[in-house]
Motif scaffolding. Structure first.
Motif, short mmCIF file in Angstrom:
data_model
loop_
_atom_site.label_atom_id
_atom_site.label_comp_id
_atom_site.label_asym_id
_atom_site.label_seq_id
_atom_site.Cartn_x
_atom_site.Cartn_y
_atom_site.Cartn_z
N TRP A 115 0.84 -1.19 0.00
CA TRP A 115 0.00 0.00 0.00
C TRP A 115 0.88 1.25 0.00
O TRP A 115 1.87 1.32 0.73
CB TRP A 115 -0.91 0.00 1.22
CG TRP A 115 -1.74 -1.24 1.36
CD1 TRP A 115 -1.42 -2.36 2.08
CD2 TRP A 115 -3.00 -1.51 0.74
NE1 TRP A 115 -2.41 -3.30 1.95
CE2 TRP A 115 -3.39 -2.82 1.13
CE3 TRP A 115 -3.83 -0.79 -0.11
CZ2 TRP A 115 -4.59 -3.40 0.72
CZ3 TRP A 115 -5.02 -1.36 -0.52
CH2 TRP A 115 -5.40 -2.65 -0.12
N PRO A 121 -5.99 10.16 0.37
CA PRO A 121 -6.24 9.47 1.64
C PRO A 121 -5.03 8.64 2.05
O PRO A 121 -4.38 8.02 1.21
CB PRO A 121 -7.45 8.58 1.31
CG PRO A 121 -8.13 9.27 0.17
CD PRO A 121 -7.01 9.86 -0.64
N LEU A 142 -3.78 5.53 3.21
CA LEU A 142 -4.31 4.16 3.28
C LEU A 142 -3.21 3.12 3.39
O LEU A 142 -3.44 1.94 3.13
CB LEU A 142 -5.17 3.88 2.04
CG LEU A 142 -6.36 4.83 1.85
CD1 LEU A 142 -7.03 4.59 0.49
CD2 LEU A 142 -7.38 4.65 2.97
N ASN A 151 -3.85 1.55 7.22
CA ASN A 151 -5.24 1.31 7.60
C ASN A 151 -6.17 1.63 6.45
O ASN A 151 -5.75 2.22 5.45
CB ASN A 151 -5.62 2.18 8.81
CG ASN A 151 -4.76 1.90 10.02
OD1 ASN A 151 -4.83 0.83 10.60
ND2 ASN A 151 -3.93 2.88 10.40
N SER A 152 -7.44 1.24 6.62
CA SER A 152 -8.44 1.61 5.64
C SER A 152 -8.98 3.01 5.95
O SER A 152 -8.39 3.75 6.74
CB SER A 152 -9.56 0.57 5.61
OG SER A 152 -10.38 0.74 4.46
N TYR A 153 -10.13 3.34 5.38
CA TYR A 153 -10.65 4.70 5.48
C TYR A 153 -11.18 5.04 6.88
O TYR A 153 -11.25 6.21 7.24
CB TYR A 153 -11.81 4.87 4.48
CG TYR A 153 -11.40 4.80 3.04
CD1 TYR A 153 -11.09 5.95 2.33
CD2 TYR A 153 -11.36 3.59 2.37
CE1 TYR A 153 -10.74 5.90 0.99
CE2 TYR A 153 -11.01 3.51 1.04
CZ TYR A 153 -10.70 4.67 0.35
OH TYR A 153 -10.35 4.61 -0.98
N ARG A 208 -10.69 -1.28 1.66
CA ARG A 208 -9.97 -0.57 0.59
C ARG A 208 -10.21 -1.35 -0.70
O ARG A 208 -9.49 -2.27 -1.04
CB ARG A 208 -8.48 -0.51 0.91
CG ARG A 208 -8.12 0.33 2.11
CD ARG A 208 -6.67 0.21 2.52
NE ARG A 208 -6.38 -1.08 3.15
CZ ARG A 208 -5.23 -1.37 3.74
NH1 ARG A 208 -4.26 -0.48 3.80
NH2 ARG A 208 -5.06 -2.56 4.29
N PRO A 210 -4.26 5.23 -3.49
CA PRO A 210 -5.59 5.80 -3.26
C PRO A 210 -6.38 6.13 -4.52
O PRO A 210 -7.62 6.10 -4.49
CB PRO A 210 -5.28 7.06 -2.44
CG PRO A 210 -4.01 6.74 -1.74
CD PRO A 210 -3.22 5.94 -2.73
N ASP A 232 -10.01 8.12 9.42
CA ASP A 232 -8.74 7.44 9.67
C ASP A 232 -7.73 7.72 8.57
O ASP A 232 -6.52 7.67 8.80
CB ASP A 232 -8.96 5.93 9.78
CG ASP A 232 -9.72 5.55 11.04
OD1 ASP A 232 -10.10 6.47 11.79
OD2 ASP A 232 -9.96 4.36 11.26
N SER A 233 -8.22 7.99 7.36
CA SER A 233 -7.32 8.21 6.22
C SER A 233 -6.92 9.67 6.07
O SER A 233 -6.20 10.02 5.13
CB SER A 233 -7.99 7.74 4.92
OG SER A 233 -9.09 8.59 4.60
#
Length: 391
Positions: free
Chosen positions: A203, A215, A217, A220-222, A228, A249, A299-300
């Motif tokens: 990633w 974002p 990523l 972590n995810s969003y 994702r 992203p 989170d993103s």
């Protein structure tokens, strides 16, 4: 005396070899050199370079021309503040510089930065094309001034330049700067382009955009419980660099986990089966989010709209008896919901003609087909209900 002298000389020779081996063992062959851009426009500026190394290192420029400089050119351990500065390119053609990373006296890594000239730079836009100048079959129509731009990637995830003999077209996306995701991703697909390898899970950020507007990523995810979700699947590009290029992203959207692993994953596998039977399959994968009332967590780094629908538009080129002038097409359209995760994606409520898919999405698919086979044949292909070949 002679035997004793010879013993002393032999001992000195052994010590020299041992010392040499010890020095050689300090070379860090895993040291890496990365840049936040692989290409820049004709204006002057700078690019940050990151060096990851366990010991002392140095960087040389090839060729060492006056238009480019680097500082610092040497150091110890990891550094993320190395800056490559370049002057404006007033010439018509691009120029390149190769950065070579040395650990001790051994070259262990390198990268190349290309600066475009006044005649071959990408058309005006923030970082991509406002309106696509290419006539590739997979590209939908783009709209001037709609806040989205076309970004075109090569097989390493860098900028693809059609005039370059060394570049290989990988995938393109229609990036929305306000909503931080792509309306669609488009790409050609066949056995050679799929290649061989495995999923890398590397990633990262898209090299064609500043990381600050994407974002985050990587780890972590969003946020908010969304996966994702790839638009061009990882499994559609299996060679290492091309696979890595899919984990960015601009190729990802917040997707329901059940939807992602159910009906959507099944269709992705089927698309590769279609491609294996075609000379080339031209694929558009996308989502609708303009009317979305749901957003992810932060989170993103951004609240990102959760798509309401997903779609695929497929154009087959080959020798099937179902094809018209060597082409045939099919569209797929889904509500983004876990409730349909176990459904058959080949059901008639999901599989449709390109004309019907255009009505649902408002997107003009395969606008360059008519130039290849004529208006009448192209219109017939887009209007046809998908034949049993697709099932």
């Amino acid at each position: 005396m002679k035997p004793r002298l010879s013993l002393i000389l032999a001992a000195v020779a052994v010590l020299a070899v041992l010392f040499s081996c010890e020095k050689e063992s300090t070379v860090d062959t895993t040291a890496t050199l990365t840049a936040n851009k692989s290409s820049v426009g004709p204006d002057g500026g700078s690019v940050f370079i990151t060096v990851s190394a366990k010991g002392e290192w140095s960087i040389t420029l090839e060729p060492s021309d006056s238009w480019v400089s680097i500082s610092p050119s040497s150091g110890n351990g990891e550094r993320g503040d190395v800056r490559l500065r370049f002057e404006a390119n007033s010439g018509a053609v691009r120029r390149s510089v190769k950065l070579v990373l040395y650990s001790g006296k051994m070259a262990v890594n390198s990268l190349t930065l290309t600066q475009y000239g006044t005649d071959d730079a990408p058309s005006t836009g923030k970082y991509g094309y406002d309106v696509a100048p290419m006539d590739w079959l997979e590209l939908p129509a783009t709209v001037a001034g709609d806040g989205r731009e076309l970004l075109v990637h090569d097989k390493s995830g860098g900028l693809y330049v059609s005039k370059s003999s060394s570049g290989i077209r990988n995938w393109s996306c229609y990036w929305d700067y306000d909503d931080h995701l792509s309306l669609w991703v488009a790409y050609p697909l066949n056995r050679n382009l799929i290649g061989s390898g495995s999923r890398t899970n590397q990633w990262g950020y898209d090299k064609l955009l500043p990381a600050s507007i994407q974002p985050a990523l990587i780890n972590n995810s969003y946020g908010g419980g969304w996966a994702r979700g790839h638009q061009i699947p990882s499994a559609d590009r299996l060679t290492y660099a091309a696979n890595v290029s899919t984990f960015v992203p601009t190729n990802l959207t917040p997707q329901d986990y059940d939807f992602n692993g159910g009906i959507w994953a099944g269709l992705e596998t089927k698309v590769r089966n279609y491609a294996n039977q075609a000379d080339t399959l031209y694929v558009v994968t996308g989502c609708l989010f303009d009317g979305s009332k749901t957003v992810t967590g932060k989170d993103s780094g951004f609240y990102v709209k959760v798509p309401t629908h997903y779609f695929k538009a497929l154009l087959y080129k080959g020798t099937s008896s179902y094809a018209t002038s060597g082409y045939m097409a099919a569209g797929f359209f889904f509500e983004h919901s876990s409730s349909i995760s176990g459904d058959n994606f080949l059901d008639d409520k999901y599989l449709m003609s390109i004309d019907k898919l255009e009505e649902k999405t408002g997107i003009d698919f395969f606008p360059n087909l008519a130039a290849k086979i004529g208006d009448t044949a192209a219109a017939k292909i887009e209007a046809e209900t998908p034949s049993k070949w697709w099932k």
